[in-house]
Motif scaffolding. Sequence first.
Motif, PDB file in Angstrom:
ATOM      1  N   PRO A   1      12.934  -7.104 -11.164  1.00 29.28           N
ATOM      2  CA  PRO A   1      11.593  -7.619 -10.857  1.00 29.28           C
ATOM      3  C   PRO A   1      10.990  -6.884  -9.656  1.00 29.28           C
ATOM      4  O   PRO A   1      11.661  -6.701  -8.654  1.00 29.28           O
ATOM      5  N   LYS A   2       9.743  -6.445  -9.794  1.00 29.88           N
ATOM      6  CA  LYS A   2       9.070  -5.728  -8.707  1.00 29.88           C
ATOM      7  C   LYS A   2       8.302  -6.723  -7.855  1.00 29.88           C
ATOM      8  O   LYS A   2       7.732  -7.685  -8.365  1.00 29.88           O
ATOM      9  N   PHE A   3       8.263  -6.471  -6.557  1.00 32.16           N
ATOM     10  CA  PHE A   3       7.546  -7.353  -5.633  1.00 32.16           C
ATOM     11  C   PHE A   3       6.106  -6.885  -5.513  1.00 32.16           C
ATOM     12  O   PHE A   3       5.840  -5.745  -5.145  1.00 32.16           O
ATOM     13  N   SER A   4       5.187  -7.786  -5.841  1.00 31.31           N
ATOM     14  CA  SER A   4       3.765  -7.435  -5.827  1.00 31.31           C
ATOM     15  C   SER A   4       3.089  -7.790  -4.511  1.00 31.31           C
ATOM     16  O   SER A   4       1.932  -7.483  -4.309  1.00 31.31           O
ATOM     17  N   GLY A   5       3.813  -8.479  -3.642  1.00 32.68           N
ATOM     18  CA  GLY A   5       3.217  -8.904  -2.376  1.00 32.68           C
ATOM     19  C   GLY A   5       2.762 -10.351  -2.417  1.00 32.68           C
ATOM     20  O   GLY A   5       2.309 -10.886  -1.424  1.00 32.68           O
ATOM     21  N   ALA A   6       2.871 -10.996  -3.572  1.00 32.65           N
ATOM     22  CA  ALA A   6       2.465 -12.392  -3.709  1.00 32.65           C
ATOM     23  C   ALA A   6       3.653 -13.223  -4.188  1.00 32.65           C
ATOM     24  O   ALA A   6       4.512 -12.728  -4.908  1.00 32.65           O
ATOM     25  N   ASP A   7       3.670 -14.459  -3.782  1.00 32.39           N
ATOM     26  CA  ASP A   7       4.690 -15.423  -4.197  1.00 32.39           C
ATOM     27  C   ASP A   7       6.105 -14.910  -3.921  1.00 32.39           C
ATOM     28  O   ASP A   7       6.932 -14.772  -4.809  1.00 32.39           O
ATOM     29  N   PHE A   8       6.354 -14.639  -2.651  1.00 32.49           N
ATOM     30  CA  PHE A   8       7.635 -14.071  -2.236  1.00 32.49           C
ATOM     31  C   PHE A   8       8.815 -14.941  -2.635  1.00 32.49           C
ATOM     32  O   PHE A   8       9.833 -14.424  -3.110  1.00 32.49           O
ATOM     33  N   LYS A   9       8.690 -16.244  -2.466  1.00 31.61           N
ATOM     34  CA  LYS A   9       9.820 -17.139  -2.748  1.00 31.61           C
ATOM     35  C   LYS A   9      10.282 -17.008  -4.199  1.00 31.61           C
ATOM     36  O   LYS A   9      11.473 -16.940  -4.475  1.00 31.61           O
ATOM     37  N   ARG A  10       9.338 -16.990  -5.133  1.00 34.39           N
ATOM     38  CA  ARG A  10       9.676 -16.855  -6.549  1.00 34.39           C
ATOM     39  C   ARG A  10      10.320 -15.500  -6.824  1.00 34.39           C
ATOM     40  O   ARG A  10      11.330 -15.397  -7.501  1.00 34.39           O
TER      41      ARG A  10
ATOM     42  N   LYS B   1      14.136 -14.652  -8.227  1.00 30.96           N
ATOM     43  CA  LYS B   1      14.368 -13.783  -9.385  1.00 30.96           C
ATOM     44  C   LYS B   1      15.259 -12.609  -9.005  1.00 30.96           C
ATOM     45  O   LYS B   1      16.166 -12.228  -9.743  1.00 30.96           O
ATOM     46  N   MET B   2      14.990 -12.021  -7.836  1.00 32.18           N
ATOM     47  CA  MET B   2      15.764 -10.876  -7.394  1.00 32.18           C
ATOM     48  C   MET B   2      17.214 -11.266  -7.116  1.00 32.18           C
ATOM     49  O   MET B   2      18.138 -10.531  -7.492  1.00 32.18           O
ATOM     50  N   LEU B   3      17.419 -12.406  -6.481  1.00 24.07           N
ATOM     51  CA  LEU B   3      18.787 -12.863  -6.226  1.00 24.07           C
ATOM     52  C   LEU B   3      19.533 -13.108  -7.535  1.00 24.07           C
ATOM     53  O   LEU B   3      20.705 -12.749  -7.664  1.00 24.07           O
ATOM     54  N   PHE B   4      18.840 -13.682  -8.507  1.00 25.52           N
ATOM     55  CA  PHE B   4      19.466 -13.897  -9.809  1.00 25.52           C
ATOM     56  C   PHE B   4      19.837 -12.556 -10.443  1.00 25.52           C
ATOM     57  O   PHE B   4      20.942 -12.366 -10.928  1.00 25.52           O
ATOM     58  N   TYR B   5      18.901 -11.627 -10.412  1.00 29.51           N
ATOM     59  CA  TYR B   5      19.136 -10.298 -10.970  1.00 29.51           C
ATOM     60  C   TYR B   5      20.317  -9.626 -10.279  1.00 29.51           C
ATOM     61  O   TYR B   5      21.211  -9.088 -10.918  1.00 29.51           O
ATOM     62  N   LEU B   6      20.313  -9.681  -8.959  1.00 31.16           N
ATOM     63  CA  LEU B   6      21.395  -9.035  -8.212  1.00 31.16           C
ATOM     64  C   LEU B   6      22.727  -9.748  -8.412  1.00 31.16           C
ATOM     65  O   LEU B   6      23.778  -9.103  -8.419  1.00 31.16           O
ATOM     66  N   ASN B   7      22.687 -11.061  -8.578  1.00 30.64           N
ATOM     67  CA  ASN B   7      23.933 -11.789  -8.834  1.00 30.64           C
ATOM     68  C   ASN B   7      24.558 -11.361 -10.155  1.00 30.64           C
ATOM     69  O   ASN B   7      25.779 -11.341 -10.289  1.00 30.64           O
ATOM     70  N   THR B   8      23.710 -11.016 -11.115  1.00 30.30           N
ATOM     71  CA  THR B   8      24.268 -10.556 -12.392  1.00 30.30           C
ATOM     72  C   THR B   8      24.933  -9.187 -12.233  1.00 30.30           C
ATOM     73  O   THR B   8      25.870  -8.875 -12.940  1.00 30.30           O
ATOM     74  N   LEU B   9      24.426  -8.392 -11.288  1.00 29.65           N
ATOM     75  CA  LEU B   9      25.040  -7.092 -11.011  1.00 29.65           C
ATOM     76  C   LEU B   9      26.142  -7.199  -9.957  1.00 29.65           C
ATOM     77  O   LEU B   9      26.921  -6.286  -9.783  1.00 29.65           O
TER      78      LEU B   9
END
Length: 182
Positions: A20-29, A33-41
């Motif tokens: 997931p790319k960070f667009s600068g909005a809604d950092f918490k979400r 998503k990024m933590l979930f993605y990284l946890n899978t890796l």
Amino acid sequence: MPTVSFTPLSSAPAHGEKRPKFSGADFKRWQQKMLFYLNTLNPSRFLKEDPLVVVEGDSDTQRRTATAKELWDFLEKEYKTEDACIKKFVVGKFLDFKMIDSKTVMSQVQEIQIILHDLLAKGMEINEPFQVASIIEKFPLLWKDFKNYLKHKRKELKLEDLIVRLRIEEDNRNIEAKSHKK
């Protein structure tokens, strides 16, 4: 007995799947998503732990690991602060909101509900009795008698019940206003 075969679902993302790319909005979400993605890796520990001490001569690896953690910490600090500012802005918007007589009460209640939804979406906890009481408190001047009537009721109103009563009251006022014009 027939044999059943199945393919287990893999929790790891497909090789070509994009993070997931960070667009600068809604950092918490994005962060979740990024933590979930990284946890899978499974390298997410690099974002939470200090870097490992690397043997002399391998400073490039140590610098990259430290940079990942520092970047993550920076983003968290930066955008959580921004999120706090947004919360304060939405709280101010809610507190400053005043109903006026020239607009329908129901349209103004919808505006308040949108602000309340924004507050809830930002993690603010506002219980239903407070929401109901604050909406009643914001009624316009021409609704003073109805406001007092609702404030003195012994039974606590649910938000849904308040909205039903407001629709009925507004419809009755519209019918009454039309009959006075005739």
